[in-house]
Design a protein around this motif. Structure first.
Motif, PDB file in Angstrom:
ATOM      1  N   SER A  64      43.872 -11.433 -30.672  1.00 51.12           N
ATOM      2  CA  SER A  64      43.689 -12.577 -31.560  1.00 51.12           C
ATOM      3  C   SER A  64      44.332 -12.333 -32.920  1.00 51.12           C
ATOM      4  O   SER A  64      44.765 -13.267 -33.598  1.00 51.12           O
ATOM      5  CB  SER A  64      42.195 -12.875 -31.737  1.00 51.12           C
ATOM      6  N   TYR A  66      47.006  -9.932 -33.421  1.00 52.42           N
ATOM      7  CA  TYR A  66      48.401  -9.476 -33.386  1.00 52.42           C
ATOM      8  C   TYR A  66      49.291 -10.187 -32.371  1.00 52.42           C
ATOM      9  O   TYR A  66      50.510  -9.999 -32.401  1.00 52.42           O
ATOM     10  CB  TYR A  66      48.441  -7.966 -33.110  1.00 52.42           C
ATOM     11  N   ASP A  67      48.736 -10.968 -31.484  1.00 51.96           N
ATOM     12  CA  ASP A  67      49.566 -11.703 -30.524  1.00 51.96           C
ATOM     13  C   ASP A  67      50.111 -12.943 -31.231  1.00 51.96           C
ATOM     14  O   ASP A  67      49.634 -14.059 -31.044  1.00 51.96           O
ATOM     15  CB  ASP A  67      48.746 -12.079 -29.294  1.00 51.96           C
ATOM     16  N   THR A  68      51.138 -12.735 -32.036  1.00 48.99           N
ATOM     17  CA  THR A  68      51.655 -13.808 -32.892  1.00 48.99           C
ATOM     18  C   THR A  68      52.252 -14.962 -32.103  1.00 48.99           C
ATOM     19  O   THR A  68      52.301 -16.096 -32.587  1.00 48.99           O
ATOM     20  CB  THR A  68      52.725 -13.256 -33.851  1.00 48.99           C
ATOM     21  N   THR A  69      52.721 -14.689 -30.891  1.00 51.28           N
ATOM     22  CA  THR A  69      53.297 -15.756 -30.078  1.00 51.28           C
ATOM     23  C   THR A  69      52.252 -16.451 -29.210  1.00 51.28           C
ATOM     24  O   THR A  69      52.569 -17.439 -28.540  1.00 51.28           O
ATOM     25  CB  THR A  69      54.410 -15.193 -29.167  1.00 51.28           C
ATOM     26  N   GLU A  78      55.251  -6.761 -32.052  1.00 50.23           N
ATOM     27  CA  GLU A  78      53.872  -7.069 -32.433  1.00 50.23           C
ATOM     28  C   GLU A  78      53.038  -5.787 -32.494  1.00 50.23           C
ATOM     29  O   GLU A  78      52.244  -5.580 -33.424  1.00 50.23           O
ATOM     30  CB  GLU A  78      53.263  -8.048 -31.427  1.00 50.23           C
ATOM     31  N   THR A  81      54.055  -3.577 -35.507  1.00 51.54           N
ATOM     32  CA  THR A  81      53.477  -4.068 -36.755  1.00 51.54           C
ATOM     33  C   THR A  81      52.042  -3.571 -36.908  1.00 51.54           C
ATOM     34  O   THR A  81      51.595  -3.248 -38.019  1.00 51.54           O
ATOM     35  CB  THR A  81      53.499  -5.609 -36.776  1.00 51.54           C
TER      36      THR A  81
END
Length: 267
Positions: A64, A66-69, A78, A81
């Motif tokens: 929730s 770090y899964d930017t996509t 990801e 980062t």
């Protein structure tokens, strides 16, 4: 990030990533993702039993954030980062996108773009990507150039030294580490010598020259001195050539290197 990852660098991160991204598609999902978070919980020192339910909760919490996509899978950038500081995150790009197989390739890139009086960081990056059949836009090239100099040119002299380049152009492994340099058997030493010479004789001419000599020298020096400078490299190369180049042609023939290493070798 937890202290368990405080000393993680780009090379270590890539080893972890490659362990879980088994199909090498640039992201981990499904069982790969579960295995990664299970491994991560062990690294973080969670002593309680690691159940599937606990793994699921930790995965949900991290995804929730770090899964930017929002595609339910974790991409390498990801995860980088999440786990790496900015400098190591930048290095990861080159470790993954432009891997070098040996020190000869490393020294060839260095000698082409970094002469004694010339410095062309822009050309260095462009050549690096071209070698690996990758394209890069002028804007992205400029961005990488500026970022690289900002991060690695610590004394602001507009240059990168040998150790900076070694960090950026991470080699997979020092080839000489594969061998026991103290092998006593003449047969074992001859066998190892054949493999070593073949590795550095990239041109397959039966002699080491130019970047081939430099690559061999670099790996030899790193066995006893992990951090070396360009000056160190130049000094040791001159010593090696002075000792081994018996016919004075500026190259090290196979039989010349064998004699230097105390091996009986016949052409």
């Amino acid at each position: 990030m937890d202290s368990a990852f405080d000393n993680l660098d780009a090379t270590g991160f890539l080893h972890i990533w490659q362990h879980f991204d088994v199909d090498n598609n640039g992201y981990i999902e499904g069982k790969e993702l579960d295995d990664f978070f299970r491994h991560m919980m062990k690294k973080l020192g969670m002593s309680d039993e690691i159940t599937d339910d606990k793994v699921g909760r930790m995965k949900e919490r991290f995804m929730s954030a770090y899964d930017t996509t929002a595609d339910g899978r974790l991409q390498i950038q990801e995860l980088a980062t999440m786990m790496l500081p900015e400098e190591e995150n930048f290095l990861l790009l080159f470790h993954r996108e432009t891997p070098l197989d040996n020190s000869v390739e490393f020294m060839r890139v260095r000698s082409k773009c970094f002469g004694p009086k010339t410095f062309n960081i822009n050309g260095f990056l462009q050549d690096l990507f071209l070698q690996h059949k990758k394209t890069i836009s002028p804007n992205k090239l400029e961005e990488y150039t500026n970022t690289m100099m900002e991060m690695f040119d610590k004394n602001n002299d507009g240059r990168l030294d040998l150790n900076d380049l070694a960090r950026i152009l991470a080699l997979k492994e020092n080839f000489l580490l594969k061998f026991d340099m103290n092998a006593c058997s003449q047969e074992d030493r001859k066998r190892d010598f054949e493999k070593i010479f073949a590795h550095y004789d990239v041109s397959k001419t039966g002699a080491l020259e130019g970047p081939e000599v430099d690559g061999f020298v670099k790996d030899m020096m790193e066995l006893v001195k992990p951090i070396i400078s360009g000056t160190d490299l130049d000094k040791f190369r001159k010593l090696l050539l002075g000792h081994c180049d018996m016919n004075g042609d500026g190259k090290i023939q196979k039989n010349e290197l064998a004699l230097c290493l105390g091996l009986k070798y016949s052409c």
